[in-house]
Design a protein around this motif. Structure first.
Motif, PDB file in Angstrom:
ATOM      1  N   UNK A 115     -34.312  42.451 -22.400  1.00 38.97           N
ATOM      2  CA  UNK A 115     -33.364  43.257 -21.497  1.00 38.97           C
ATOM      3  C   UNK A 115     -34.317  43.812 -20.526  1.00 38.97           C
ATOM      4  N   UNK A 116     -33.869  43.607 -19.235  1.00 35.42           N
ATOM      5  CA  UNK A 116     -34.478  44.071 -18.001  1.00 35.42           C
ATOM      6  C   UNK A 116     -33.570  44.773 -16.873  1.00 35.42           C
ATOM      7  N   UNK A 117     -34.220  45.527 -16.087  1.00 36.01           N
ATOM      8  CA  UNK A 117     -33.433  46.500 -15.257  1.00 36.01           C
ATOM      9  C   UNK A 117     -33.220  45.847 -13.865  1.00 36.01           C
ATOM     10  N   UNK A 118     -31.993  46.033 -13.432  1.00 36.98           N
ATOM     11  CA  UNK A 118     -31.588  45.542 -11.932  1.00 36.98           C
ATOM     12  C   UNK A 118     -32.523  45.804 -11.259  1.00 36.98           C
ATOM     13  N   UNK A 119     -33.027  44.984 -10.196  1.00 35.85           N
ATOM     14  CA  UNK A 119     -33.842  45.255  -9.124  1.00 35.85           C
ATOM     15  C   UNK A 119     -35.656  45.150  -9.516  1.00 35.85           C
ATOM     16  N   UNK A 171     -37.865  37.889  -9.535  1.00 44.26           N
ATOM     17  CA  UNK A 171     -38.116  38.943  -9.000  1.00 44.26           C
ATOM     18  C   UNK A 171     -36.712  39.505  -8.427  1.00 44.26           C
ATOM     19  N   UNK A 172     -36.583  40.751  -8.224  1.00 43.35           N
ATOM     20  CA  UNK A 172     -35.455  41.484  -7.633  1.00 43.35           C
ATOM     21  C   UNK A 172     -34.024  41.026  -8.542  1.00 43.35           C
ATOM     22  N   UNK A 173     -34.030  41.424  -9.863  1.00 45.92           N
ATOM     23  CA  UNK A 173     -33.159  40.957 -10.672  1.00 45.92           C
ATOM     24  C   UNK A 173     -31.696  41.360 -10.250  1.00 45.92           C
ATOM     25  N   UNK A 174     -30.620  40.559 -10.605  1.00 44.83           N
ATOM     26  CA  UNK A 174     -29.254  40.842 -10.235  1.00 44.83           C
ATOM     27  C   UNK A 174     -28.517  40.862 -11.524  1.00 44.83           C
ATOM     28  N   UNK A 175     -27.625  41.549 -11.621  1.00 50.24           N
ATOM     29  CA  UNK A 175     -26.684  41.417 -12.938  1.00 50.24           C
ATOM     30  C   UNK A 175     -26.209  40.162 -13.163  1.00 50.24           C
ATOM     31  N   UNK A 176     -26.113  39.203 -12.140  1.00 51.48           N
ATOM     32  CA  UNK A 176     -25.689  37.903 -12.289  1.00 51.48           C
ATOM     33  C   UNK A 176     -26.560  37.028 -12.916  1.00 51.48           C
ATOM     34  N   UNK A 177     -27.824  37.540 -12.996  1.00 51.95           N
ATOM     35  CA  UNK A 177     -28.889  36.683 -13.544  1.00 51.95           C
ATOM     36  C   UNK A 177     -28.649  36.673 -15.094  1.00 51.95           C
ATOM     37  N   UNK A 178     -28.194  37.480 -15.561  1.00 51.99           N
ATOM     38  CA  UNK A 178     -27.980  37.431 -17.217  1.00 51.99           C
ATOM     39  C   UNK A 178     -27.308  36.217 -17.695  1.00 51.99           C
ATOM     40  N   UNK A 179     -28.196  35.575 -18.370  1.00 48.65           N
ATOM     41  CA  UNK A 179     -27.696  34.207 -18.932  1.00 48.65           C
ATOM     42  C   UNK A 179     -28.695  33.870 -20.168  1.00 48.65           C
ATOM     43  N   UNK A 196     -32.143  34.762 -24.421  1.00 45.95           N
ATOM     44  CA  UNK A 196     -31.042  35.569 -23.923  1.00 45.95           C
ATOM     45  C   UNK A 196     -31.598  36.547 -22.944  1.00 45.95           C
ATOM     46  N   UNK A 197     -31.357  36.703 -21.503  1.00 57.01           N
ATOM     47  CA  UNK A 197     -31.750  37.677 -20.633  1.00 57.01           C
ATOM     48  C   UNK A 197     -30.643  38.678 -20.136  1.00 57.01           C
ATOM     49  N   UNK A 198     -30.651  39.913 -20.491  1.00 60.11           N
ATOM     50  CA  UNK A 198     -29.655  40.611 -20.119  1.00 60.11           C
ATOM     51  C   UNK A 198     -30.181  41.631 -19.051  1.00 60.11           C
ATOM     52  N   UNK A 199     -29.711  41.704 -18.049  1.00 62.44           N
ATOM     53  CA  UNK A 199     -29.919  42.344 -16.708  1.00 62.44           C
ATOM     54  C   UNK A 199     -29.092  43.818 -16.573  1.00 62.44           C
ATOM     55  N   UNK A 200     -29.632  45.036 -16.722  1.00 59.28           N
ATOM     56  CA  UNK A 200     -28.842  46.136 -16.735  1.00 59.28           C
ATOM     57  C   UNK A 200     -29.098  47.037 -15.547  1.00 59.28           C
ATOM     58  N   UNK A 217     -27.522  54.880 -20.698  1.00 54.32           N
ATOM     59  CA  UNK A 217     -26.781  53.805 -20.676  1.00 54.32           C
ATOM     60  C   UNK A 217     -27.109  52.616 -20.269  1.00 54.32           C
ATOM     61  N   UNK A 218     -27.056  51.419 -20.961  1.00 52.91           N
ATOM     62  CA  UNK A 218     -27.546  50.071 -20.482  1.00 52.91           C
ATOM     63  C   UNK A 218     -26.628  49.267 -21.266  1.00 52.91           C
ATOM     64  N   UNK A 219     -26.668  47.694 -20.832  1.00 50.00           N
ATOM     65  CA  UNK A 219     -26.177  46.738 -21.414  1.00 50.00           C
ATOM     66  C   UNK A 219     -26.897  45.902 -22.348  1.00 50.00           C
ATOM     67  N   UNK A 220     -28.107  46.813 -22.729  1.00 50.93           N
ATOM     68  CA  UNK A 220     -29.099  45.929 -23.550  1.00 50.93           C
ATOM     69  C   UNK A 220     -28.734  45.978 -25.181  1.00 50.93           C
ATOM     70  N   UNK A 221     -28.717  44.786 -25.808  1.00 54.18           N
ATOM     71  CA  UNK A 221     -28.566  45.190 -27.055  1.00 54.18           C
ATOM     72  C   UNK A 221     -29.169  46.043 -27.890  1.00 54.18           C
ATOM     73  N   UNK A 222     -28.387  46.938 -28.901  1.00 50.62           N
ATOM     74  CA  UNK A 222     -29.156  47.895 -29.534  1.00 50.62           C
ATOM     75  C   UNK A 222     -30.128  47.497 -30.194  1.00 50.62           C
TER      76      UNK A 222
END
Length: 432
Positions: free
Chosen positions: A48-52, A115-123, A142-146, A164-169
């Motif tokens: 799980x990574x952060x946007x940007x 680099x410069x992660x986007x939420x669309x990079x979640x895959x 599995x990569x989740x960008x939040x 708040x994030x979209x990362x799995x608990x």
């Protein structure tokens, strides 16, 4: 030689006989069992990574050094996340990842850096390598960008913040910051604080401390403006605007001095038909769940302006122009009349004869006429200048004559004069 994703997702070793020979491919296992097996292992299968921010997906791959009776050597390694026409697509050739992706490999360790992660990079991302004997793909990562956000809730005792994030608990730890400084680390996305009015809080995912969430804080001192700003005329419309830097966004309430109930709510407050009784101090209060702040300004009427309706303005202007034109015309007429009467008055009032003129001046004839009468009756005269007699051609000296009329009886009309022929002859009639 490539295989479908269904075949690659199997959990055990498969042997497939084909006309071209026997090809064996192994799916990833959690531990590399030796250099003589096919395998791909990851440092983590859930990221799980952060946007940007920048993320690195790392793996280690193994393969037998000899296969099918010959030397087995790696010819190509790459990562992919989608397929096109049944074939994996290298993100380095994908326009959506252009300039943001690196594939770093060495000593059987490969790293995909985005680099410069986007939420669309979640895959899901796979690692694949091919040898001169076969091809192999590991299980996906599995990569989740939040996009991190802080949720605020208040109680009487404390303030609760939720990261708040979209990362799995359970797949990451949370780092908490107060006024930019780290205060604690916790696996829970919740934290309770005793909040102060000048404090700000933020959170970050562990490993991404350089990409924290936006800070939350109480409203700063509001900025209040009034329109029109030059002065308030009685009967005009007045608009007050209030703004404050706050997160969460502030709510706005307007109050007037010596009044308990609010006058309005919202960032903009408008008073139509402003009157003297509306004068006074107005305050704007900005508030959110972390605190409140207010600013005050004073309003008063500066005076009413006299205005004509638009339908009346044009006729009034035209009337003023016409009146001015008539006034100027009359003034000019009076001035011209005075100018024409002044020379006659000066001629009638002249009593002194002109001084003798030098002979060198022109051949004009000059006459000084003096009217003297003891009675108040008007004097009427009909005077005609006679042409000078021609004595000789050599006579060039101009003649000057002075004629005085007194109250003596006039000569009979047509009587010859015994005076010099070069004199000026005049006939004057006087009525008694």
């Amino acid at each position: 030689m490539f295989y479908s994703l269904t075949e690659m997702r199997g959990a055990a070793m498969s042997l497939t006989a084909a006309a071209s020979g026997l090809v064996v491919f192994l799916l990833s296992v959690s531990v590399v069992q030796g250099q003589d097996v096919w395998g791909v292992t990851y440092s983590s299968t859930e990221i799980c990574a952060v946007k940007g921010s920048t993320v690195e997906i790392r793996c280690r791959y193994t393969y037998p050094s000899r296969w099918r009776g010959g030397v087995n050597t790696v010819e190509k390694t790459f990562w992919f996340t989608k397929q096109k026409g049944g074939k994996p697509v290298d993100p380095r050739t994908d326009s959506e990842y252009a300039g943001r992706v690196e594939d770093l490999c060495g000593n059987n360790i490969c790293t995909l850096r985005i680099r410069n992660l986007r939420e669309s990079d979640s895959a899901q991302y796979w690692f694949r390598f091919t040898t001169n004997k076969a091809a192999y793909s590991g299980l996906p990562v599995t990569l989740s960008v939040t996009d991190l956000q802080l949720k605020v809730s208040r109680s009487q005792q404390s303030t609760r913040l939720q990261c708040l994030s979209s990362c799995p608990p359970g797949h990451t730890s949370y780092i908490w910051f107060k006024n930019g400084g780290k205060i604690k680390e916790d696996t829970s996305p919740h934290a309770d604080f005793s909040y102060g009015p000048a404090e700000s809080y933020s959170c970050a995912l562990k490993g991404y401390e350089d990409s924290p969430s936006p800070s939350v804080y109480a409203p700063k001192l509001p900025s209040v403006s009034v329109s029109p700003s030059a002065g308030i005329e009685e009967g005009s419309s007045v608009t007050l605007t209030c703004s404050s830097d706050a997160n969460p966004a502030a709510n706005y309430i307007w109050y007037k001095e010596n009044e308990d109930s609010p006058k309005a709510s919202g960032q903009i407050f408008t008073i139509t038909d402003f009157r003297a009784e509306h004068s006074g101090s107005y305050s704007c209060e900005a508030q959110n769940k972390l605190g409140r702040s207010n600013s005050t300004l004073y309003l008063t009427v500066v005076g009413a302006s006299w205005k004509l309706p638009a339908a009346v303005t044009i006729p009034v202007v035209l009337l003023a122009v016409i009146s001015l034109s008539v006034f100027l015309w009359i003034s000019r007429r009076k001035s011209a009349s005075r100018d024409s009467s002044e020379p006659a008055e000066r001629a009638d009032n002249r009593e002194e004869p002109l001084p003798d003129q030098p002979e060198e001046q022109g051949d004009l004839q000059y006459a000084t006429i003096h009217f003297s009468n003891s009675r108040a009756e008007p004097l009427y005269s009909n005077m005609r200048a006679a042409q000078p007699l021609r004595h000789t051609e050599q006579q060039e000296v101009p003649e000057y004559a002075a004629v005085k009329f007194k109250s003596a009886a006039p000569r009979p009309r047509g009587q010859d004069s015994a005076e010099d022929p070069a004199a000026l002859y005049s006939t004057v009639n006087k009525s008694h």
